[in-house]
Design a protein around this motif. Structure first.
Motif, PDB file in Angstrom:
ATOM      1  N   CYS A 187       0.713  -1.268  -0.132  1.00 26.90           N
ATOM      2  CA  CYS A 187      -0.109  -0.085   0.059  1.00 26.90           C
ATOM      3  C   CYS A 187       0.993   1.326  -0.014  1.00 26.90           C
ATOM      4  N   ILE A 188       0.399   2.016  -1.074  1.00 29.25           N
ATOM      5  CA  ILE A 188       1.332   3.459  -0.924  1.00 29.25           C
ATOM      6  C   ILE A 188       0.701   4.389  -0.269  1.00 29.25           C
ATOM      7  N   CYS A 228      -2.478   6.086  -1.298  1.00 31.22           N
ATOM      8  CA  CYS A 228      -2.777   6.994  -2.268  1.00 31.22           C
ATOM      9  C   CYS A 228      -4.284   7.465  -1.958  1.00 31.22           C
ATOM     10  N   PHE A 229      -4.961   6.377  -0.986  1.00 33.07           N
ATOM     11  CA  PHE A 229      -6.238   6.999  -0.694  1.00 33.07           C
ATOM     12  C   PHE A 229      -7.340   6.814  -1.706  1.00 33.07           C
ATOM     13  N   CYS A 284      -8.585   4.078  -2.542  1.00 31.60           N
ATOM     14  CA  CYS A 284      -9.894   3.236  -2.135  1.00 31.60           C
ATOM     15  C   CYS A 284     -10.746   3.837  -1.220  1.00 31.60           C
ATOM     16  N   CYS A 324      -7.366   0.152  -6.877  1.00 34.47           N
ATOM     17  CA  CYS A 324      -6.014   0.090  -6.076  1.00 34.47           C
ATOM     18  C   CYS A 324      -4.815  -0.058  -7.198  1.00 34.47           C
ATOM     19  N   ILE A 344      -7.912  -6.065  -1.890  1.00 34.26           N
ATOM     20  CA  ILE A 344      -8.210  -5.657  -0.576  1.00 34.26           C
ATOM     21  C   ILE A 344      -9.520  -6.498  -0.083  1.00 34.26           C
TER      22      ILE A 344
HETATM   23 FE1  SF4 Z   1      -3.559   1.700  -0.497  1.00 37.01          FE
HETATM   24 FE2  SF4 Z   1      -5.944   1.886  -0.863  1.00 37.01          FE
HETATM   25 FE3  SF4 Z   1      -4.036   2.996  -2.356  1.00 37.01          FE
HETATM   26 FE4  SF4 Z   1      -4.450   0.534  -2.570  1.00 37.01          FE
HETATM   27  S1  SF4 Z   1      -5.967   2.221  -3.198  1.00 37.01           S
HETATM   28  S2  SF4 Z   1      -2.450   1.736  -2.539  1.00 37.01           S
HETATM   29  S3  SF4 Z   1      -4.994   0.211  -0.375  1.00 37.01           S
HETATM   30  S4  SF4 Z   1      -4.521   3.526  -0.305  1.00 37.01           S
END
Ligand code: SF4
Length: 254
Positions: free
Chosen positions: A145-146, A148-149, A151, A218, A224
């Protein structure tokens, strides 16, 4: 190298309001949406606010909605769009706008702080435990997980329901709870912390109805829903209806 002129609509504004602004802008072979946003800053809109850092899909900073879909701007190739297509870039909808494409994602840091960290076993020395490969693989998948938010942004529980934010941690942080709960060395239970129960009662696991919208956006390809949220739901339900737990609670109440 070939180039063409694309039609972009970019959201401009701040917390008091705003709207889409039209731009005609040059696009060259191999470019990504973030390249175009940078060219807009360099040529037509020097005050256009955008958050970015690595331009390599690893910092999770340049999250935005491109034609309505949550994406990383640095990982979205212009070649996936038709040359005649209008490309609309808007800020993440689930979070308050700061300015233009920059949103205030502090909701996520608040939720991160609400998840108690890993509790190492008190009496285990270095090298005394050999993890099963499937436990290693699971942790490694979740640790990709990076933050990025994307999700968190796409999750319908909070996307259109601001009122749910206090009770719901979102997929990224429920995944963190799942990772810790399934970690073979996490000794939280010995400190009185039951992660399965807190997943339900404090992090809002029950709000998730496993539509997989988080998994679909994602950029790291983390499963997830299948690998974190569904197993966590199963573990929480097992815990809740475990007859031995039920019996123990009855005896304790006496
Ligand atoms: Fe992490 Fe969610 Fe971004 Fe996937 S989409 S990298 S789980 S924050």
């Amino acid at each position: 190298m070939s180039s063409y002129e694309a039609h972009f609509k970019v959201w401009r504004g701040d917390v008091s309001g705003g709207g889409l602004e039209d731009f005609k802008i040059e696009v060259n072979d191999g470019e990504v949406v973030l390249d175009i946003i940078h060219r807009l800053q360099a040529t037509q809109a020097p005050d256009l606010a955008v958050r970015w850092n690595c331009k390599a899909g690893k910092c999770g900073s340049c999250s935005a909605e491109i034609n309505g879909r949550p994406r990383l701007m640095c990982m979205t190739r212009m070649s996936i769009f038709g040359r005649e297509e209008t490309i609309t870039v808007t800020p993440l909808r689930a979070f308050p706008v700061v300015r233009d494409l920059v949103t205030d994602v502090s909701f996520n840091y608040t939720k991160a702080r609400e998840v108690p960290s890993f509790v190492p076993p008190a009496d285990l020395g270095p090298g005394e435990y050999r993890m099963m490969q499937e436990d290693v693989d699971r942790s490694q998948e979740f640790r990709k997980c990076i933050e990025c938010f994307l999700c968190q942004d796409t999750c319908h529980v909070v996307r259109d329901h601001e009122e749910n934010k206090t009770a719901f941690a979102g997929p990224r942080f429920l995944m963190r709870v799942a990772e810790l709960d399934m970690h073979p060395l996490d000794a939280a239970a010995e400190t009185g912390l039951d992660r399965k129960t807190t997943a339900q009662d404090e992090h809002g696991l029950g709000y998730c109805n496993i539509t997989k919208c988080c998994t679909e956006v994602c950029p790291e390809g983390i499963k997830i829903t299948d690998n974190a949220l569904i197993p966590l739901k199963e573990r929480a339900v097992d815990r809740k209806y475990d007859p031995l737990v039920w019996l123990g609670s009855k005896i304790r109440r006496r």
